[in-house]
Scaffold this motif. Structure first.
Motif, PDB file in Angstrom:
ATOM      1  N   VAL A 171       0.861  -1.182   0.000  1.00  0.00           N
ATOM      2  CA  VAL A 171       0.000   0.000   0.000  1.00  0.00           C
ATOM      3  C   VAL A 171       0.898   1.232   0.000  1.00  0.00           C
ATOM      4  O   VAL A 171       1.838   1.314   0.803  1.00  0.00           O
ATOM      5  N   ILE A 172       0.623   2.192  -0.891  1.00  0.00           N
ATOM      6  CA  ILE A 172       1.472   3.376  -1.034  1.00  0.00           C
ATOM      7  C   ILE A 172       0.579   4.600  -1.213  1.00  0.00           C
ATOM      8  O   ILE A 172      -0.375   4.576  -1.989  1.00  0.00           O
ATOM      9  N   LYS A 173       0.912   5.669  -0.496  1.00  0.00           N
ATOM     10  CA  LYS A 173       0.217   6.947  -0.669  1.00  0.00           C
ATOM     11  C   LYS A 173       0.941   7.752  -1.746  1.00  0.00           C
ATOM     12  O   LYS A 173       2.174   7.861  -1.712  1.00  0.00           O
ATOM     13  N   VAL A 174       0.180   8.328  -2.688  1.00  0.00           N
ATOM     14  CA  VAL A 174       0.782   9.054  -3.804  1.00  0.00           C
ATOM     15  C   VAL A 174       0.282  10.490  -3.833  1.00  0.00           C
ATOM     16  O   VAL A 174      -0.905  10.758  -3.666  1.00  0.00           O
ATOM     17  N   LEU A 208      -3.685  11.731 -12.521  1.00  0.00           N
ATOM     18  CA  LEU A 208      -2.588  10.976 -11.910  1.00  0.00           C
ATOM     19  C   LEU A 208      -2.983   9.525 -11.705  1.00  0.00           C
ATOM     20  O   LEU A 208      -2.214   8.602 -12.047  1.00  0.00           O
ATOM     21  N   PHE A 209      -4.166   9.295 -11.153  1.00  0.00           N
ATOM     22  CA  PHE A 209      -4.581   7.913 -10.880  1.00  0.00           C
ATOM     23  C   PHE A 209      -4.877   7.143 -12.158  1.00  0.00           C
ATOM     24  O   PHE A 209      -4.616   5.936 -12.229  1.00  0.00           O
ATOM     25  N   GLU A 210      -5.368   7.804 -13.161  1.00  0.00           N
ATOM     26  CA  GLU A 210      -5.560   7.136 -14.448  1.00  0.00           C
ATOM     27  C   GLU A 210      -4.217   6.672 -15.008  1.00  0.00           C
ATOM     28  O   GLU A 210      -4.077   5.538 -15.491  1.00  0.00           O
ATOM     29  N   PHE A 211      -3.215   7.546 -14.904  1.00  0.00           N
ATOM     30  CA  PHE A 211      -1.867   7.209 -15.360  1.00  0.00           C
ATOM     31  C   PHE A 211      -1.280   6.048 -14.554  1.00  0.00           C
ATOM     32  O   PHE A 211      -0.730   5.080 -15.125  1.00  0.00           O
ATOM     33  N   LEU A 212      -1.380   6.112 -13.246  1.00  0.00           N
ATOM     34  CA  LEU A 212      -0.784   5.076 -12.408  1.00  0.00           C
ATOM     35  C   LEU A 212      -1.460   3.722 -12.610  1.00  0.00           C
ATOM     36  O   LEU A 212      -0.786   2.684 -12.663  1.00  0.00           O
ATOM     37  N   VAL A 261      -0.583  -2.785  -6.822  1.00  0.00           N
ATOM     38  CA  VAL A 261      -0.363  -2.116  -5.546  1.00  0.00           C
ATOM     39  C   VAL A 261      -1.634  -1.348  -5.192  1.00  0.00           C
ATOM     40  O   VAL A 261      -2.363  -0.890  -6.077  1.00  0.00           O
ATOM     41  N   GLN A 262      -1.896  -1.234  -3.908  1.00  0.00           N
ATOM     42  CA  GLN A 262      -3.040  -0.445  -3.448  1.00  0.00           C
ATOM     43  C   GLN A 262      -2.582   0.991  -3.196  1.00  0.00           C
ATOM     44  O   GLN A 262      -1.502   1.224  -2.644  1.00  0.00           O
ATOM     45  N   LEU A 263      -3.417   1.948  -3.594  1.00  0.00           N
ATOM     46  CA  LEU A 263      -3.032   3.347  -3.582  1.00  0.00           C
ATOM     47  C   LEU A 263      -3.943   4.182  -2.682  1.00  0.00           C
ATOM     48  O   LEU A 263      -5.151   3.973  -2.636  1.00  0.00           O
ATOM     49  N   ILE A 264      -3.308   5.134  -1.987  1.00  0.00           N
ATOM     50  CA  ILE A 264      -3.978   6.104  -1.118  1.00  0.00           C
ATOM     51  C   ILE A 264      -3.668   7.490  -1.660  1.00  0.00           C
ATOM     52  O   ILE A 264      -2.596   7.724  -2.240  1.00  0.00           O
ATOM     53  N   HIS A 265      -4.581   8.422  -1.448  1.00  0.00           N
ATOM     54  CA  HIS A 265      -4.273   9.829  -1.724  1.00  0.00           C
ATOM     55  C   HIS A 265      -4.807  10.681  -0.581  1.00  0.00           C
ATOM     56  O   HIS A 265      -5.880  10.432  -0.048  1.00  0.00           O
ATOM     57  N   ASP A 266      -4.034  11.716  -0.228  1.00  0.00           N
ATOM     58  CA  ASP A 266      -4.381  12.616   0.873  1.00  0.00           C
ATOM     59  C   ASP A 266      -4.742  13.986   0.310  1.00  0.00           C
ATOM     60  O   ASP A 266      -3.878  14.714  -0.194  1.00  0.00           O
ATOM     61  N   VAL A 267      -6.014  14.356   0.404  1.00  0.00           N
ATOM     62  CA  VAL A 267      -6.471  15.670  -0.036  1.00  0.00           C
ATOM     63  C   VAL A 267      -6.028  16.742   0.961  1.00  0.00           C
ATOM     64  O   VAL A 267      -5.796  17.892   0.604  1.00  0.00           O
ATOM     65  N   HIS A 268      -5.917  16.377   2.205  1.00  0.00           N
ATOM     66  CA  HIS A 268      -5.501  17.258   3.293  1.00  0.00           C
ATOM     67  C   HIS A 268      -6.429  18.462   3.440  1.00  0.00           C
ATOM     68  O   HIS A 268      -5.995  19.565   3.789  1.00  0.00           O
ATOM     69  N   GLU A 269      -7.703  18.231   3.132  1.00  0.00           N
ATOM     70  CA  GLU A 269      -8.772  19.221   3.351  1.00  0.00           C
ATOM     71  C   GLU A 269      -8.600  20.485   2.518  1.00  0.00           C
ATOM     72  O   GLU A 269      -9.130  21.541   2.864  1.00  0.00           O
ATOM     73  N   ARG A 270      -7.889  20.405   1.393  1.00  0.00           N
ATOM     74  CA  ARG A 270      -7.527  21.613   0.655  1.00  0.00           C
ATOM     75  C   ARG A 270      -8.513  21.971  -0.455  1.00  0.00           C
ATOM     76  O   ARG A 270      -8.165  22.727  -1.363  1.00  0.00           O
ATOM     77  N   VAL A 271      -9.726  21.447  -0.399  1.00  0.00           N
ATOM     78  CA  VAL A 271     -10.721  21.737  -1.433  1.00  0.00           C
ATOM     79  C   VAL A 271     -12.015  22.217  -0.782  1.00  0.00           C
ATOM     80  O   VAL A 271     -12.228  22.060   0.418  1.00  0.00           O
ATOM     81  N   THR A 272     -12.898  22.793  -1.606  1.00  0.00           N
ATOM     82  CA  THR A 272     -14.229  23.165  -1.127  1.00  0.00           C
ATOM     83  C   THR A 272     -15.097  21.915  -1.056  1.00  0.00           C
ATOM     84  O   THR A 272     -14.764  20.880  -1.648  1.00  0.00           O
ATOM     85  N   ASN A 284     -10.048   2.418  -7.941  1.00  0.00           N
ATOM     86  CA  ASN A 284      -9.842   1.405  -6.904  1.00  0.00           C
ATOM     87  C   ASN A 284      -8.861   1.858  -5.827  1.00  0.00           C
ATOM     88  O   ASN A 284      -7.867   1.188  -5.537  1.00  0.00           O
ATOM     89  N   LEU A 285      -9.155   2.981  -5.181  1.00  0.00           N
ATOM     90  CA  LEU A 285      -8.299   3.473  -4.100  1.00  0.00           C
ATOM     91  C   LEU A 285      -8.458   2.611  -2.851  1.00  0.00           C
ATOM     92  O   LEU A 285      -9.545   2.109  -2.553  1.00  0.00           O
ATOM     93  N   PHE A 286      -7.362   2.476  -2.098  1.00  0.00           N
ATOM     94  CA  PHE A 286      -7.440   1.870  -0.771  1.00  0.00           C
ATOM     95  C   PHE A 286      -8.290   2.767   0.116  1.00  0.00           C
ATOM     96  O   PHE A 286      -9.185   2.295   0.798  1.00  0.00           O
ATOM     97  N   TYR A 287      -7.980   4.064   0.124  1.00  0.00           N
ATOM     98  CA  TYR A 287      -8.888   5.075   0.654  1.00  0.00           C
ATOM     99  C   TYR A 287      -8.452   6.454   0.202  1.00  0.00           C
ATOM    100  O   TYR A 287      -7.309   6.670  -0.231  1.00  0.00           O
ATOM    101  N   LEU A 288      -9.381   7.393   0.292  1.00  0.00           N
ATOM    102  CA  LEU A 288      -9.157   8.812   0.036  1.00  0.00           C
ATOM    103  C   LEU A 288      -9.162   9.511   1.390  1.00  0.00           C
ATOM    104  O   LEU A 288     -10.139   9.430   2.133  1.00  0.00           O
ATOM    105  N   GLU A 289      -8.071  10.186   1.698  1.00  0.00           N
ATOM    106  CA  GLU A 289      -7.836  10.674   3.063  1.00  0.00           C
ATOM    107  C   GLU A 289      -8.150  12.158   3.209  1.00  0.00           C
ATOM    108  O   GLU A 289      -7.808  12.963   2.340  1.00  0.00           O
TER     109      GLU A 289
END
Length: 446
Positions: free
Chosen positions: A184-187, A236-240, A248-259, A274-279
């Motif tokens: 599992v890897i965060k990208v 990015l996720f389409e490319f990966l 591999v399972q993938l995570i992404h961290d938005v870090h609350e930076r959107v509306t 197919n994300l492991f989770y969206l953080e």
């Protein structure tokens, strides 16, 4: 506190200040064979002398010779405020109290300020709580996880984060971690139109501006725009996925930076990948939008990193609006809070994914592990520290990575001790978090 040494000037609070309740004499108390608290020390150390590298460590000592416990009250960006909270407002209420009455003491110091909760207060509570569990384990001659019901598993699935300036750089770093057997890897990836972003390489100009701000002792300034980011991440996720498949399972961290509306759109756009989770998709101020996200997107969601008490955001668990609880044990109330959060989540099929970055100390990472080993609804344990040998000079134990999992050596208590002399060689460093603004000057979330 002496900033030059990183060590409290009031190393032991051993008196009963006016206005604090006098401890009940032992003869009038039910015999519990619990040691009495005799002192609370606070040490601030930055072993790597790095931005966001200050650790606020708490040592609780007792009237039993050599019996003490360590906790972590680190709160990056507010470290010295936590020191003051502990020394001036919490420690006096602990002296003479039985160290074994963890639940009693947790609620005592939680309610003590009246205007309670918040990151500074709960980081202080968290550090005290971990130290008390450490004492209880040492007194019992058992690891803390055994006091929590015993191990449910022998090792914990973990992940690391990678980032890059381009999609190809991200892919190259994912391949590197795959070679190390990470499952599992965060990208994260930089937005080409911006000088900086969350957990991505900054431009040369931004790095120079950041260093100049650090030299002046002020927060660096960064500019952020959520719309180009929101459009970039699905690509990015389409490319990966085209390059990696489902290897591999993938995570992404938005870090609350959107509306909220951008977050809803992003969750829908990422559904095919197919994300492991969206953080941390949304800010704590926008939790109601999780209902819309849940109703429109199947992407697994993780939330909780910035929650500062075990009740914050509880509608997310009660209504099963997220899939992973991401609390930080150094900010939410320690082990006592985490085990209750895990129990509430277990009844709803929500898994744990405690926060585990490098800007909390090995003491919290060990606390994470003891809770993660003992709860049935474990999901994953972040261990993303990038520490070097200077950290191991201060801390006797750190978690160990192997084959996509993390383990910890189990001994009595939390299993980690602190070399105070080594800690004092690496004092507090003033490196403030950045102020983030939109291009029009509007303040924005970090």
């Amino acid at each position: 506190m002496d900033r030059r040494t990183g060590y409290s000037n009031r190393r032991t609070v051993a008196t009963n200040p006016v206005g604090c309740p006098t401890p009940t004499p032992r003869s009038n108390r039910m015999p519990d064979h619990s040691p009495l608290i005799t002192g609370v020390d606070v040490v601030v150390t930055n072993p790597m002398q790095a931005p966001l590298g200050n650790f606020v460590l708490v040592r609780v000592t007792t009237d039993q010779d050599g019996l003490h416990g360590w906790g972590d009250a680190t709160c990056s960006g507010s470290e010295l405020a936590v020191v003051t909270m502990i020394e001036e407002h919490i420690a006096p209420a602990l002296i003479g109290q039985p160290a074994g009455r963890i639940e009693h003491l947790w609620h005592t110091i939680y309610h003590l300020p009246y205007y309670r909760s918040g990151s500074v207060h709960l980081s202080a509570v968290s550090g005290i709580d971990m130290a008390l569990w450490d004492i209880k384990g040492k007194q019992a001659g058992l690891p803390v996880c055994e006091l929590l019901g015993g191990r449910v598993r022998d090792r914990m699935l973990t992940y690391r984060s990678v980032s890059g300036s381009t999609f190809d750089e991200v892919l190259e770093r994912v391949h590197h971690l795959q070679q190390l057997d990470y499952q599992v890897i965060k990208v994260q990836v930089a937005v080409p139109e911006l000088e900086s972003g969350y957990a991505v390489p900054a431009s040369d100009a931004q790095q120079a501006a950041t260093e100049e701000a650090f030299a002046r002792g002020v927060p660096p300034a960064e500019t952020w725009e959520p719309e180009p980011y929101t459009q970039l991440i699905p690509r990015l996720f389409e490319f990966l996925r085209a390059e990696l498949g489902n290897s591999v399972q993938l995570i992404h961290d938005v870090h609350e930076r959107v509306t909220p509306s951008q977050g809803l759109r992003l969750a829908c756009d990422l559904a095919p990948f197919n994300l492991f989770y969206l953080e941390d998709l949304l800010r704590p101020e926008h939790l109601d939008t999780f209902r819309l996200v849940r109703s429109q997107s199947p992407v697994p969601l993780a939330m909780g990193e910035v929650f500062c008490n075990p009740w914050e955001g509880q509608e997310l668990w009660f209504e099963h609006l997220v899939d992973y609880a991401r609390h930080d044990l150094a900010h939410v109330g320690g082990i006592t809070a985490a085990r209750k959060i895990a129990a509430v989540c277990e009844a709803r099929g929500i898994l744990t994914a405690w926060h585990g970055p490098g800007n909390i100390s090995p003491v919290t990472h060990m606390a994470n592990a003891h809770v993660s080993l003992s709860v049935p609804n474990f999901g994953i344990q972040e261990f993303d520290a990038n520490w070097d040998e200077r950290v191991e000079e201060v801390f006797s134990t750190v978690p160990v990575y192997a084959d996509g999992h993390v383990t910890v050596p189990l001994s009595t208590g939390l299993g980690v001790d602190v070399d105070i002399d080594a800690a004092r060689k690496h004092p507090y460093v003033r490196r403030m978090r950045p102020t983030v603004r939109r291009s029009d000057g509007t303040p924005w979330a970090y």
